[in-house]
Design a protein around this motif. Structure first.
Motif: not given
Lengths: 495, 495
Positions: A107, A47, A137, A45, A149
């Protein structure tokens, strides 16, 4: 939370150049091992703060590793097909199969954070979504997905400098938009929402890794090493026969013989004549309901489960007879395909979710996990134990997206089943052949009964309760099914 | 064409009732055999005059057969995901796998007929589309798909009466819209376009069956018997080891040794320094091109084929290094999955077509059919012979939908390949392991060369020509690839 990422980390170019070749080779090796083993999927992920190097990092990973086995996806505004399904549908669609790496740029965190920053949602809304994300998750982790992440951070001053620098260079000027500056104005609020989000979603299974985005050499080495270590650790664990399955406490046996199924009066009266009238009535009602304006903003999922020979097929046909064939599909659930086996358990059901105004009928369903897979030992106890809450989460998401879910368990007695098996064998009609599997299931009658009762107890929720159908009189069973569909749909369309 | 369907066919109710049970049982039997055998798929096209019983027939088929193994699809206006891809993409998506029946209500005939009736298209446009449809259907037929095309007919007077009758009954009034009456006004024109269409697309593989829609008893028996006979005939043929493969004449051998590949000068000069400059130049150009406004209305498909160890992977990485990872995917083509094997050959490539503004890179491709499958005998000569024109049709459709297709064949000499194999073995690096398959392919060097030359001759078209890449000097090869991508894309964006 972001303290370490604001220490002013820096790696000088010489150190970077010295480390790079070896690191790339190791990453590529790890990726190759992943591909060979095909025992788990990797989801990365991406972010964080704009300007902190998210895009550069994604490109870097694709350059350092073999991009043929990486699937990078950026999520913009949903397509019509995505908008007509539950929020998570587009992400389920994007999950990589075992052996591959999926990089999700934008996401399931993006929208919840953004909506809270923009005050579209309340704190309680955010927290509810974070809870859902945690459960999602955790499910991925237990399905063996390695979740990495990455949160890219910049201090407020750092972000301003970075945006200015990008604007100054003619080659990167295009990347800074008005929106970036607007977001910059919200820096403090964004940071605080992000901190809250990260704190509530950093779990043992999938902790957040905060990346200081200021210095590109530092950032690149940090991300590459983080990824490498996570990959290598899991690969080593797999080599040692690691399994994501946890042990779960067994369900306690009932202290008496009484259960949901044996409390049913399986043979309910209904004569042919009354049946015909009721059939016409409910089929007409259902036809009208699915043509209702309001139904264009909803969809319907019907789940049929039941003992072998309990009459699922016949009941389904009485429902579909009321529907325009353009509106519905029936999904018969058997053994999963190869592509389905390479994904988390629920993936094969997510892929069949209906668009608005449509009906999807599952002939057997995701409940196979807690029925046949439990009884036959196809999955571990921990797997089917966790399935109850995963299924509840799944159905909750459907309900919140406007999908009306109606679930049927059709029950007949053991003697009635034997009679029907024999009748089918006597008919010698191949369409109704009784397989050895049917006879074997029959021997497990009590185990199945136990599984069914647990299933109903644990997954009959307010939003999607089970309808237990006494099915020894087929006429009665069909009407009960039709009536339930009509009533549930009617209630939903009126609400 | 419609004469027989205007004779005033009629079946009385008693005759219908007498025939129905047996017919239903036979249809169900045939459907079950189809499902058991899984040797072919059935596609039923539903077209014709509004009010002639199309919808009723679709519902009837779902009622008479087991709807769990029928997939009914109606096509309305395209979703965004569909609109951003070639016209046929949504239909490829809808094809049923072997063993199942797909009913396509509204299909590839709907739009061409409608546009001609509404004078949006010219006669020549329609004829071109009908040619394409003929080729598409011939391909389906040769892939073993059983195609049943039903045209529901009513005379002009019959249509008027039918619409009136529907309007009169409160239960069916909703079904008659203003558009139906508007279409009715166009009856004569519609009929004439339809007649033209049917005449040009009634082939031996897939003839049109005209259904007189006036009398529902007649219509239902007629459709059910048509379907049953087609199914039963094919099932019987399969039982006798029927194969859709036709024999094709072998390609003539070249009268001399000279061919496309051995005419290439495989080792082209390019020094490291010049390479670095050119690499930066073309990568920069490609980066700009894919960020161009005009590219948002186009998409790019790159095909990489080549001898083993010719450097496809390295060339691909030089291309992707210029792209934002959010824009592209690489599809490595290996053995097809189970779901892919249950579909016509090209299905697995259609499913990966890019949306607008995106790049899809195929590492090996649909050309496997005329390369490895031909050389290794995985398909019959007739199969790979027809593949040339099927592939040309496919790429034509891509081109017309605005997809820029660039195809590369990377060639090295036999000695160079041996040197690279040995080098890789010496490196003992698992990522580059040389498999027995690589050595075996090498033994077939001349067969592959022949196949490559035929492929280039037959599939290098104006819209998507092959780029032959002399690949013994990897630096030269990478630049040639990048330059070709830039030039083709630039030309397309400017046009």
């Amino acid at each position: 939370m972001f303290e370490s990422a604001e220490l002013g980390h820096k790696t000088d170019k010489a150190e970077y150049d010295a480390a790079e070749p070896e690191l790339r080779a190791q990453l590529l090796d790890a990726q190759f091992d992943l591909l060979e083993l095909k025992s788990f999927a990797v989801v990365v992920l991406i972010n964080g703060i704009d300007g902190a190097g998210k895009g550069e990092t994604v490109n870097l990973l694709n350059e350092w590793m073999d991009p043929r086995h990486i699937h990078t996806l950026a999520f913009d505004s949903p397509t019509t097909e995505e908008a007509e399904r539950p929020f998570m549908w587009r992400f389920w669609r994007a999950l990589p199969p075992r052996g591959r790496i999926g990089i999700l740029f934008g996401n399931w965190y993006t929208e919840p954070i953004r909506e809270r920053v923009d005050k579209i949602s309340k704190k309680a809304d955010l927290d509810q979504r974070l809870d859902e994300i945690n459960r999602f998750e955790a499910m991925l982790a237990r399905e063996g997905v390695l979740l990495i992440k990455l949160w890219f951070h910049l201090s407020k001053d750092g972000q301003r400098k970075r945006l200015k620098a990008l604007e100054k260079d003619p080659r990167t000027r295009w990347r800074v938009t008005e929106q970036d500056w607007r977001y910059y104005e919200q820096y403090d609020r964004y940071r605080s929402v992000a901190e809250h989000t990260l704190r509530h979603t950093s779990s043992g299974d999938a902790p957040w890794m905060i990346v200081d985005g200021t210095d590109s050499c530092f950032r690149e080495l940090f991300v590459a090493r983080t990824l490498l270590e996570a990959l290598r650790r899991r690969l080593d664990a797999v080599a040692k026969h690691w399994s994501p399955r946890q042990t779960a406490p067994p369900l306690p046996p009932a202290p008496d013989e009484r259960n949901l199924l044996n409390s049913l009066h399986l043979r309910q009266p209904l004569e042919k004549k009354e049946y015909s009238e009721l059939l016409e009535h409910y089929q007409g009602r259902l036809a009208l309901l699915t043509r209702d304006e309001a139904f264009r903003e909803r969809s319907l999922v019907l789940v049929f489960e039941g003992a072998d020979a309990a009459g699922k097929g016949g009941a389904i046909r009485r429902v579909t007879a009321a529907l325009d064939a353009r509106l519905y599909h029936i999904i018969p659930i058997g053994a999963p395909s190869e592509e389905e086996r390479a994904q988390p358990y629920l993936w094969r059901f997510w892929r069949h979710l209906p668009r608005l105004g449509k009906v999807e009928i599952f002939d057997r369903s995701w409940y196979g996990r807690v029925l046949v897979e439990r009884v036959e030992g196809f999955c571990s106890e921990a797997d089917w134990m966790r399935a109850y809450s995963e299924i509840n989460d799944f159905e909750d998401q459907l309900a919140r997206a406007g999908v009306v879910v109606v679930k049927f368990w059709l029950q007949i007695g053991k003697d009635e089943q034997l009679a029907r098996f024999k009748e089918r064998e006597a008919e010698a009609h191949k369409r109704f052949k009784i397989t050895t599997e049917d006879w074997r299931n029959r021997e497990r009658w009590d185990d199945y009964a136990r599984a069914v009762c647990d299933m109903v107890d644990r997954t009959s929720t307010e939003t999607s309760p089970w309808v237990l159908v006494e099915a020894e009189n087929k006429l009665f069973a069909r009407i009960k099914v039709l009536r339930a569909v009509c009533e549930r749909l009617e209630a939903a369309l009126r609400s």
